[in-house]
Enzyme design. Structure first.
Site, PDB file in Angstrom:
ATOM      1  CB  VAL A 134      -4.590   0.275  -6.223  1.00  0.00           C
ATOM      2  CG1 VAL A 134      -4.805   1.158  -5.014  1.00  0.00           C
ATOM      3  CG2 VAL A 134      -5.930  -0.188  -6.791  1.00  0.00           C
ATOM      4  CD  GLU A 135       0.308  -0.103  -3.093  1.00  0.00           C
ATOM      5  OE1 GLU A 135       1.036   0.902  -2.948  1.00  0.00           O
ATOM      6  OE2 GLU A 135      -0.339  -0.590  -2.168  1.00  0.00           O
ATOM      7  CB  SER A 136       3.043   2.146  -8.988  1.00  0.00           C
ATOM      8  OG  SER A 136       2.850   1.030  -9.848  1.00  0.00           O
TER       9      SER A 136
END
Length: 157
Positions: free
Chosen positions: A49-51
């Protein structure tokens, strides 16, 4: 024809790097998750989700690397080179471990705190209503369950 060879020389190193990076990152996730007793599927879901597994990702707020660590958080948990895959995953996993302790293993609160900050989530607990936080928690939950299910399935023959 000569330009085609030049183009291939430029493209191939990038392709090779893209193939190597996820396996290094995945090994780091497994290693640090085991070391800090955190579900590896959670760490991988956060990275999803983050990167999206881009070790050079930078957010518009200044978060860096695979686990999108803010500079102060990166330093606090030992990532002095936040774009270094191993340092980033190690520091991010240590941070998740502290959140797991703080929120007694409630993965919804851990994900919310990872996104919005532990002080804010600590005050709100499950009463947070910010749509961005809710969407983030839902996205992490979805990726976590996909990974958990995949890990539980027997290998195909």
């Amino acid at each position: 024809m000569k330009w085609l060879l030049s183009l291939m020389l430029l493209i191939l190193p990038g392709i090779a790097r893209a193939e190597i990076t996820p396996s290094i990152a995945e090994r780091c996730v497994q290693s640090y998750a085991m070391r800090y007793r955190v579900p590896p599927e959670l760490i991988a879901a956060l990275i999803d989700v983050e990167s999206r597994w881009n070790p050079h990702a930078v957010s518009n707020k200044g978060a860096m690397g695979l686990m999108q660590l803010m500079p102060a958080t990166a330093r606090r948990f030992g990532a002095f080179e936040p774009f270094d895959i191993e340092q980033n995953i190690a520091a991010g996993t240590r941070y998740v471990t502290t959140l797991m302790w703080e929120f007694h293993g409630d993965l919804r609160l851990v994900a919310a705190a990872y996104y919005a900050g532990d002080r804010w989530v600590g005050q709100q607990q499950l009463n947070y209503r910010n749509p961005d936080v809710l969407a983030y928690v839902q996205a992490v939950r979805r990726q976590y369950l996909i990974r958990k299910y995949a890990a539980a399935r027997p290998p195909r023959r």
